[in-house]
Design a protein around this motif. Structure first.
Motif, PDB file in Angstrom:
ATOM      1  N   VAL A 119       0.849  -1.211   0.039  1.00 27.47           N
ATOM      2  CA  VAL A 119       0.070   0.061  -0.027  1.00 27.47           C
ATOM      3  C   VAL A 119       0.946   1.222  -0.074  1.00 27.47           C
ATOM      4  O   VAL A 119       1.695   1.273   0.822  1.00 27.47           O
ATOM      5  CB  VAL A 119      -0.968   0.117   1.170  1.00 27.47           C
ATOM      6  N   LEU A 120       0.616   2.289  -0.886  1.00 28.94           N
ATOM      7  CA  LEU A 120       1.293   3.377  -1.294  1.00 28.94           C
ATOM      8  C   LEU A 120       0.503   4.420  -1.114  1.00 28.94           C
ATOM      9  O   LEU A 120      -0.804   4.359  -1.739  1.00 28.94           O
ATOM     10  CB  LEU A 120       2.168   3.299  -2.463  1.00 28.94           C
ATOM     11  N   SER A 121       0.773   5.606  -0.804  1.00 31.34           N
ATOM     12  CA  SER A 121       0.167   6.909  -1.126  1.00 31.34           C
ATOM     13  C   SER A 121      -0.206   6.999  -2.616  1.00 31.34           C
ATOM     14  O   SER A 121       0.648   6.748  -3.521  1.00 31.34           O
ATOM     15  CB  SER A 121       0.576   8.100  -0.480  1.00 31.34           C
ATOM     16  N   ASP A 122      -1.278   7.836  -2.721  1.00 28.68           N
ATOM     17  CA  ASP A 122      -1.669   7.999  -4.325  1.00 28.68           C
ATOM     18  C   ASP A 122      -0.349   8.660  -4.929  1.00 28.68           C
ATOM     19  O   ASP A 122       0.098   8.523  -6.102  1.00 28.68           O
ATOM     20  CB  ASP A 122      -2.883   8.908  -4.465  1.00 28.68           C
ATOM     21  N   ALA A 123       0.268   9.791  -4.332  1.00 26.53           N
ATOM     22  CA  ALA A 123       1.576  10.494  -4.605  1.00 26.53           C
ATOM     23  C   ALA A 123       2.776   9.490  -4.853  1.00 26.53           C
ATOM     24  O   ALA A 123       3.721   9.849  -5.812  1.00 26.53           O
ATOM     25  CB  ALA A 123       1.904  11.542  -3.598  1.00 26.53           C
ATOM     26  N   GLU A 124       2.829   8.396  -4.132  1.00 33.83           N
ATOM     27  CA  GLU A 124       3.919   7.467  -4.469  1.00 33.83           C
ATOM     28  C   GLU A 124       3.767   6.769  -5.595  1.00 33.83           C
ATOM     29  O   GLU A 124       4.751   6.101  -5.991  1.00 33.83           O
ATOM     30  CB  GLU A 124       4.237   6.799  -3.236  1.00 33.83           C
ATOM     31  N   ILE A 125       2.582   6.302  -5.927  1.00 39.60           N
ATOM     32  CA  ILE A 125       2.331   5.320  -6.834  1.00 39.60           C
ATOM     33  C   ILE A 125       3.109   5.518  -8.249  1.00 39.60           C
ATOM     34  O   ILE A 125       3.513   4.605  -8.856  1.00 39.60           O
ATOM     35  CB  ILE A 125       0.765   4.983  -7.082  1.00 39.60           C
ATOM     36  N   PRO A 126       2.863   6.955  -8.968  1.00 40.04           N
ATOM     37  CA  PRO A 126       3.553   7.041 -10.190  1.00 40.04           C
ATOM     38  C   PRO A 126       4.960   6.454 -10.170  1.00 40.04           C
ATOM     39  O   PRO A 126       5.617   5.919 -10.976  1.00 40.04           O
ATOM     40  CB  PRO A 126       3.416   8.386 -10.615  1.00 40.04           C
ATOM     41  N   ALA A 127       5.878   7.080  -9.190  1.00 35.48           N
ATOM     42  CA  ALA A 127       7.010   6.699  -8.999  1.00 35.48           C
ATOM     43  C   ALA A 127       7.644   5.209  -8.766  1.00 35.48           C
ATOM     44  O   ALA A 127       8.229   4.797  -9.419  1.00 35.48           O
ATOM     45  CB  ALA A 127       7.873   7.492  -7.880  1.00 35.48           C
ATOM     46  N   ALA A 128       6.669   4.679  -8.220  1.00 39.13           N
ATOM     47  CA  ALA A 128       6.813   3.038  -7.990  1.00 39.13           C
ATOM     48  C   ALA A 128       6.586   2.250  -9.431  1.00 39.13           C
ATOM     49  O   ALA A 128       7.196   1.500  -9.797  1.00 39.13           O
ATOM     50  CB  ALA A 128       5.810   2.564  -6.839  1.00 39.13           C
ATOM     51  N   LEU A 129       5.407   2.816 -10.056  1.00 35.88           N
ATOM     52  CA  LEU A 129       5.127   2.393 -11.246  1.00 35.88           C
ATOM     53  C   LEU A 129       6.498   2.368 -12.218  1.00 35.88           C
ATOM     54  O   LEU A 129       6.692   1.411 -12.926  1.00 35.88           O
ATOM     55  CB  LEU A 129       3.871   2.792 -11.969  1.00 35.88           C
ATOM     56  N   GLN A 130       6.960   3.819 -12.108  1.00 41.93           N
ATOM     57  CA  GLN A 130       8.110   3.908 -13.101  1.00 41.93           C
ATOM     58  C   GLN A 130       9.403   3.116 -12.580  1.00 41.93           C
ATOM     59  O   GLN A 130      10.045   2.751 -13.440  1.00 41.93           O
ATOM     60  CB  GLN A 130       8.652   5.457 -13.045  1.00 41.93           C
TER      61      GLN A 130
ATOM     62  N   PHE B 198       9.298   0.150 -11.357  1.00 43.50           N
ATOM     63  CA  PHE B 198       9.128  -1.227 -11.892  1.00 43.50           C
ATOM     64  C   PHE B 198       9.273  -1.259 -13.439  1.00 43.50           C
ATOM     65  O   PHE B 198       9.925  -2.150 -13.930  1.00 43.50           O
ATOM     66  CB  PHE B 198       7.695  -1.668 -11.319  1.00 43.50           C
ATOM     67  N   ALA B 199       8.727  -0.336 -13.907  1.00 45.34           N
ATOM     68  CA  ALA B 199       8.928  -0.215 -15.513  1.00 45.34           C
ATOM     69  C   ALA B 199      10.496  -0.166 -15.811  1.00 45.34           C
ATOM     70  O   ALA B 199      10.780  -0.866 -16.990  1.00 45.34           O
ATOM     71  CB  ALA B 199       8.078   0.946 -16.122  1.00 45.34           C
ATOM     72  N   ASP B 200      11.263   0.561 -15.340  1.00 48.15           N
ATOM     73  CA  ASP B 200      12.661   0.679 -15.502  1.00 48.15           C
ATOM     74  C   ASP B 200      13.082  -0.699 -15.328  1.00 48.15           C
ATOM     75  O   ASP B 200      14.384  -0.924 -15.939  1.00 48.15           O
ATOM     76  CB  ASP B 200      13.171   1.735 -14.623  1.00 48.15           C
ATOM     77  N   LYS B 201      12.642  -1.687 -14.639  1.00 47.20           N
ATOM     78  CA  LYS B 201      13.245  -3.137 -14.457  1.00 47.20           C
ATOM     79  C   LYS B 201      12.738  -3.979 -15.391  1.00 47.20           C
ATOM     80  O   LYS B 201      12.948  -5.174 -15.372  1.00 47.20           O
ATOM     81  CB  LYS B 201      12.843  -3.358 -12.847  1.00 47.20           C
ATOM     82  N   GLY B 202      11.907  -3.591 -16.264  1.00 44.09           N
ATOM     83  CA  GLY B 202      11.235  -4.297 -17.324  1.00 44.09           C
ATOM     84  C   GLY B 202       9.799  -5.011 -16.994  1.00 44.09           C
ATOM     85  O   GLY B 202       9.261  -6.126 -17.367  1.00 44.09           O
ATOM     86  N   ILE B 203       9.239  -4.453 -15.833  1.00 42.05           N
ATOM     87  CA  ILE B 203       8.237  -5.034 -15.222  1.00 42.05           C
ATOM     88  C   ILE B 203       6.959  -4.354 -15.486  1.00 42.05           C
ATOM     89  O   ILE B 203       6.808  -3.101 -15.143  1.00 42.05           O
ATOM     90  CB  ILE B 203       8.504  -5.177 -13.414  1.00 42.05           C
ATOM     91  N   ARG B 204       5.965  -5.045 -16.245  1.00 41.59           N
ATOM     92  CA  ARG B 204       4.948  -4.304 -17.005  1.00 41.59           C
ATOM     93  C   ARG B 204       3.617  -4.449 -15.719  1.00 41.59           C
ATOM     94  O   ARG B 204       3.650  -5.364 -14.933  1.00 41.59           O
ATOM     95  CB  ARG B 204       4.528  -4.787 -18.194  1.00 41.59           C
TER      96      ARG B 204
END
Length: 161
Positions: free
Chosen positions: A98-109, A111-117
């Motif tokens: 569980v992350l705050s709404d503000a933390e989610i975009p950076a977390a998604l990025q 994972f994307a940087d690690k090739g995780i979709r």
């Protein structure tokens, strides 16, 4: 970074049977049970594509201490739970951070940087989920979401006597 793991989720063939086992064997309950359909899930996407077909899956949740257990039974239509049942059978599907709404975009990025979709995403009331394709490396799906408030369950099991 300290992870804020709040949920362990299992995919099951029969949510009622699974709840019975958790209640009778482990004494874990009561469970809040909800059907998730197009009427309740908005912006539902699989592999980045909007889901336009009818769908239904049941989620039953129960808090035990600081951890929420979730039991998921697919009923119809597209979702990533069918694949899990077909390939692995019942069992561990994902853990949720569980992350705050503000933390989610950076977390998604991150994972994307690690090739995780993102495999599946959607909103239920104020709660958003993102299932990440970590199964090849972790052996299970990793979910991030905001843990937002959702409406009342369709039913509770066992019912209060």
């Amino acid at each position: 970074m300290t992870r804020k793991i709040k949920q362990i989720a299992l995919v099951v063939k029969d949510v009622q049977k699974a709840m019975d086992q958790f209640v009778n064997v482990l004494g874990i309950g009561p469970w809040d049970v909800r059907h998730f359909t197009p009427a309740k899930v908005r912006d539902f996407k699989i592999d980045g594509q909007p889901v336009t077909e009818d769908f239904d899956f049941i989620c039953a949740v129960c808090w035990e201490g600081d951890i929420e257990f979730e039991l998921i039974q697919p009923i119809k239509g597209p979702n990533i739970y069918w694949k899990h049942l077909e390939e692995k059978g019942e069992g561990l599907h994902h853990v949720k951070e569980v992350l705050s709404d503000a933390e989610i975009p950076a977390a998604l990025q991150e994972f994307a940087d690690k090739g995780i979709r993102v495999l599946q995403t959607g909103w239920i009331d104020n709660d958003v989920h993102y299932y990440l394709d970590t199964e090849p490396t972790l052996g299970f799906v990793y979910e991030i979401g905001n843990g937002g408030k959702i409406g009342a369950p369709d039913r509770r099991y066992p019912e209060k006597k």
